[in-house]
Design an enzyme around this catalytic site. Structure first.
Site, PDB file in Angstrom:
ATOM      1  N   GLY A  64       0.841  -1.200   0.000  1.00  0.00           N
ATOM      2  CA  GLY A  64       0.000   0.000   0.000  1.00  0.00           C
ATOM      3  C   GLY A  64       0.866   1.236   0.000  1.00  0.00           C
ATOM      4  O   GLY A  64       2.093   1.153   0.078  1.00  0.00           O
ATOM      5  N   GLY A 112      -0.452  -5.413   0.565  1.00  0.00           N
ATOM      6  CA  GLY A 112      -1.692  -5.193  -0.178  1.00  0.00           C
ATOM      7  C   GLY A 112      -1.876  -6.117  -1.370  1.00  0.00           C
ATOM      8  O   GLY A 112      -3.014  -6.452  -1.735  1.00  0.00           O
ATOM      9  N   GLU A 135       5.407  -6.565   7.095  1.00  0.00           N
ATOM     10  CA  GLU A 135       5.001  -5.367   7.841  1.00  0.00           C
ATOM     11  C   GLU A 135       5.680  -5.164   9.187  1.00  0.00           C
ATOM     12  O   GLU A 135       5.782  -4.022   9.648  1.00  0.00           O
ATOM     13  CB  GLU A 135       3.483  -5.362   8.049  1.00  0.00           C
ATOM     14  CG  GLU A 135       2.681  -5.118   6.778  1.00  0.00           C
ATOM     15  CD  GLU A 135       2.356  -6.384   5.999  1.00  0.00           C
ATOM     16  OE1 GLU A 135       2.895  -7.465   6.352  1.00  0.00           O
ATOM     17  OE2 GLU A 135       1.570  -6.312   5.051  1.00  0.00           O
ATOM     18  N   ASP A 143      -1.784  -7.297   7.656  1.00  0.00           N
ATOM     19  CA  ASP A 143      -3.219  -6.988   7.579  1.00  0.00           C
ATOM     20  C   ASP A 143      -3.799  -7.559   6.278  1.00  0.00           C
ATOM     21  O   ASP A 143      -3.383  -8.624   5.844  1.00  0.00           O
ATOM     22  CB  ASP A 143      -3.453  -5.475   7.754  1.00  0.00           C
ATOM     23  CG  ASP A 143      -2.920  -4.644   6.606  1.00  0.00           C
ATOM     24  OD1 ASP A 143      -2.001  -5.100   5.886  1.00  0.00           O
ATOM     25  OD2 ASP A 143      -3.417  -3.516   6.398  1.00  0.00           O
TER      26      ASP A 143
END
Ligand code: QUE
Length: 346
Positions: A64, A112, A135, A143
């Site tokens: 992202g 992402g 991450e 996520d």
């Protein structure tokens, strides 16, 4: 300009990421454009399947727009929350989409990019695939459904991937079920054209294009991973690695020493909770609450600064050690959002 091409090609809808200067990392506008196209195609009988790939350049999707997220997180966080809200709606829409979906993970597939490929029914790996959830290096957590997908991998591989951010190649993705097919990249354009012309035969076409994958290197370490990443508490994982003393365990400790202790504890809790959840929407509701807190905390802003802005690779984490990250802090990060601010599916 939304940096994603949405088009119909014969009998399929195509989502083609087109932001090559950022390895197709997702922006909120890209997520919104993909949602709009998917909702339209859902109602059109002549669209029989959906294919996701990248339009040009290297990599499928690097993640992202984390530099934007960190800027927002350092302020009031509202832009960051709006991004996660939209991105997780896209992840959930793909997860529940009634028509066949197919993602081509031909190159870097991280963060992402994992969130838009894992919910697809068919996931094609190639010799270029580099898959990771990296991450914890920037104070974030895996996520986009990571708590769901990683907690459902064999043994403790999900915990290993979440904590260390280890990269997998295409053969490893296939062996773990993260990919459903392994296709040499040379054959991809021909395969896409065949599927667009005859999506009813998608499975046969994928099998025809598939090649035997090389040996999956990670299987040699499956036993070490299951034994040394078994603990629910991060301190216990570190203690197991220290007690083991093998070269492999030492190199994992070295890797973990660079990651945000807060992010590692958040990640273990996320996978624990996600593994128990019955509905993917519950996972995304949990992740939205966690992301909303984490983006405004020191480690995320500092991690993005150190790894992606200043590129000094020397983040100063706070709290600085696993022991200093209290259960209470983790509880506050995982608390449900206040009424009216929760994530909701479309
Ligand atoms: C950890 C991460 C990310 C990362 C690097 C990490 C991440 C992410 C990107 C990224 C890379 C290239 C880009 C971009 C973003 O890097 O999530 O916009 O052009 O998105 O160590 O989690």
């Amino acid at each position: 300009m939304s940096d994603v091409l949405t088009l119909t090609d014969h009998k399929v809808g195509r989502l083609r990421l087109d932001r090559p200067k950022a390895i197709h990392a997702l922006t909120r506008d890209m997520c919104s454009a993909m949602i709009a196209a998917l909702l339209e195609w859902r109602e059109r009988p002549e669209v029989e399947a959906v294919m996701l790939d990248h339009a040009e350049g290297r990599g499928f999707c690097a993640g992202g727009d984390v530099v934007m997220l960190a800027r927002s997180g350092a302020g009031d966080g509202s832009e960051a929350r709006a991004f996660f809200f939209e991105e997780y709606r896209l992840n959930h829409l793909l997860f529940t989409y009634a028509k066949p979906t197919l993602a081509f993970m031909d190159g870097i597939t991280m963060g992402g990019g994992v969130g838009i490929s894992q919910p697809c029914k068919y996931r094609v790996a190639t010799e270029n695939t580099r898959f990771a959830m990296p991450e914890t290096a920037i104070g974030l957590f895996p996520d986009v459904g990571g708590g769901w997908y990683l907690s459902r991998l064999p043994g403790r591989v999900g915990q290993y991937l979440a904590l260390t951010g280890a990269r997998l190649d295409g053969a490893e993705c296939l062996a773990l079920g993260l990919a459903t097919h392994y296709v040499p990249s040379l054959g991809l354009e021909d395969l896409k054209a065949r599927i667009a012309a005859d999506p009813q035969r998608i499975e046969a076409l994928l099998e025809e294009a598939s090649a035997p994958a090389p040996e999956a290197k990670i299987t040699a370490h499956q036993c070490d991973i299951d034994r040394l990443f078994a603990a629910e508490d991060y301190e216990d994982v570190l203690a197991a690695l220290e007690a083991d003393g093998s070269e492999w365990a030492k190199s994992q400790l070295e890797t973990l020493s660079s990651k945000s202790p807060q992010a590692c504890k958040v990640s273990l809790r996320l996978l624990h909770n996600g593994g128990l959840m019955q509905a993917f929407a519950d996972e995304m509701r949990q992740e939205y609450a966690v992301a909303s807190r984490v983006v405004q905390r020191h480690d995320f802003v500092e991690g993005v600064r150190a790894l992606l802005v200043d590129k000094d690779s020397a983040p100063v984490w706070a709290p600085p050690t696993p022991e200093a990250v209290t259960q209470h802090l983790i509880d506050t990060i995982f608390a449900p959002m206040p009424e009216g601010e929760e994530w909701t599916p479309l």
